[in-house]
Design an enzyme around this catalytic site. Sequence first.
Site, PDB file in Angstrom:
ATOM      1  NE  ARG A 129       5.450 -14.874 -20.273  1.00  0.00           N
ATOM      2  CZ  ARG A 129       5.666 -13.186 -19.691  1.00  0.00           C
ATOM      3  NH1 ARG A 129       6.932 -12.649 -19.881  1.00  0.00           N
ATOM      4  NH2 ARG A 129       4.762 -13.267 -20.117  1.00  0.00           N
ATOM      5  CG  HIS A 154      17.479 -24.894 -39.225  1.00  0.00           C
ATOM      6  ND1 HIS A 154      19.203 -25.208 -39.576  1.00  0.00           N
ATOM      7  CD2 HIS A 154      17.224 -26.521 -38.628  1.00  0.00           C
ATOM      8  CE1 HIS A 154      19.986 -26.138 -40.197  1.00  0.00           C
ATOM      9  NE2 HIS A 154      18.088 -26.895 -39.283  1.00  0.00           N
ATOM     10  NE  ARG A 188      18.200 -27.319 -35.307  1.00  0.00           N
ATOM     11  CZ  ARG A 188      18.919 -26.204 -35.594  1.00  0.00           C
ATOM     12  NH1 ARG A 188      18.147 -25.090 -35.509  1.00  0.00           N
ATOM     13  NH2 ARG A 188      20.229 -26.299 -36.111  1.00  0.00           N
ATOM     14  CG  HIS A 219      13.734 -22.505 -32.676  1.00  0.00           C
ATOM     15  ND1 HIS A 219      13.843 -23.389 -34.609  1.00  0.00           N
ATOM     16  CD2 HIS A 219      15.162 -23.530 -33.246  1.00  0.00           C
ATOM     17  CE1 HIS A 219      14.708 -24.168 -34.587  1.00  0.00           C
ATOM     18  NE2 HIS A 219      15.895 -23.782 -33.319  1.00  0.00           N
ATOM     19  CD  GLU A 225      19.637 -22.734 -43.106  1.00  0.00           C
ATOM     20  OE1 GLU A 225      20.314 -21.887 -43.456  1.00  0.00           O
ATOM     21  OE2 GLU A 225      19.657 -22.696 -41.612  1.00  0.00           O
ATOM     22  CB  THR A 262      23.258 -23.622 -33.271  1.00  0.00           C
ATOM     23  OG1 THR A 262      23.541 -23.120 -35.262  1.00  0.00           O
ATOM     24  CG2 THR A 262      24.709 -23.889 -33.080  1.00  0.00           C
ATOM     25  CG  HIS A 309      26.761 -21.174 -37.725  1.00  0.00           C
ATOM     26  ND1 HIS A 309      25.958 -21.622 -37.434  1.00  0.00           N
ATOM     27  CD2 HIS A 309      27.986 -21.187 -36.814  1.00  0.00           C
ATOM     28  CE1 HIS A 309      25.845 -22.286 -36.514  1.00  0.00           C
ATOM     29  NE2 HIS A 309      26.980 -21.318 -35.760  1.00  0.00           N
ATOM     30  CG  ASP A 310      28.995 -17.903 -34.967  1.00  0.00           C
ATOM     31  OD1 ASP A 310      27.858 -17.942 -34.911  1.00  0.00           O
ATOM     32  OD2 ASP A 310      29.877 -19.073 -34.664  1.00  0.00           O
ATOM     33  N   GLY A 347      21.309 -14.865 -39.033  1.00  0.00           N
ATOM     34  CA  GLY A 347      20.242 -14.979 -38.403  1.00  0.00           C
ATOM     35  C   GLY A 347      20.437 -14.272 -36.007  1.00  0.00           C
ATOM     36  CG  HIS A 348      22.673 -15.477 -32.246  1.00  0.00           C
ATOM     37  ND1 HIS A 348      22.108 -15.674 -31.282  1.00  0.00           N
ATOM     38  CD2 HIS A 348      23.790 -14.940 -31.576  1.00  0.00           C
ATOM     39  CE1 HIS A 348      22.460 -15.602 -30.396  1.00  0.00           C
ATOM     40  NE2 HIS A 348      23.429 -15.498 -30.328  1.00  0.00           N
TER      41      HIS A 348
END
Length: 238
Positions: free
Chosen positions: A18, A43, A45, A50, A70, A101, A191-192, A214-215
């Site tokens: 937004r 992380h 990129r 993000h 990262e 990802t 991761h996950d 994170g996620h």
Amino acid sequence: MTKLSVNINKIATLRNSRGGNNPDLVKVALDCERFGAQGITVHPRPDERHIRYQDVYDLKAVIATEFNIEGNCKEDKFVDLVLANQPAQVTLVPDAEGQITSNHGWDTIKHKDYLKEMVAVFQKAGIRVSIFVDPVVEMVEHAAETGTDRIELYTEAYAHNYFADREKAVVNYIAAAHKANALGLGINAGHDLDLHNLHYFAQSIPGLLEVSIGHALISDALYLGLETTIQKYLQQLA
């Protein structure tokens, strides 16, 4: 106890959707620390979809716990960003440009010479280095030959297979961890990982120093609230 580093990329994704500064990324990072997290992970990129490069400078100025950056060290801008901010740790991840990802670890045989050079660059600046690897003993062995301080085990395969057969899902990670311990490498993972599979993983992996999440954590916080969620993740690591 294994440390919890909260990856706040998803907070930045929400903010960027937004424009403006809602949610306030820096405030969220400080709140994560206040609620018990022992580190903050970002992380960035190249497309800054993000975490923005400026975010790294803003976070570095205020974070009191461990700061982990990262990214792919093949990007000169990433290397410059890390060296300019002097985080406690840099985690080298072989992301391709535009990749949604992270989805694989380094081939530490093919890229050993390159990784050795980059590890030396960051260590010379006083930054601890972790290399993102798949749970393969051979990859751990060759990671050690780069001079890295730690490895980060890529845990997507474990998470994907956890409910089908958790003992089978973790077996390669245990073998990789034993090899890392024997070679004097510190062990991180990420991761996950989530509230369902984290406790078993943490209890199974000898010498696990840190997980970066994170996620799943941010998704859980939508229902539970950020403070409660961080406390629940810390309980899984106790």
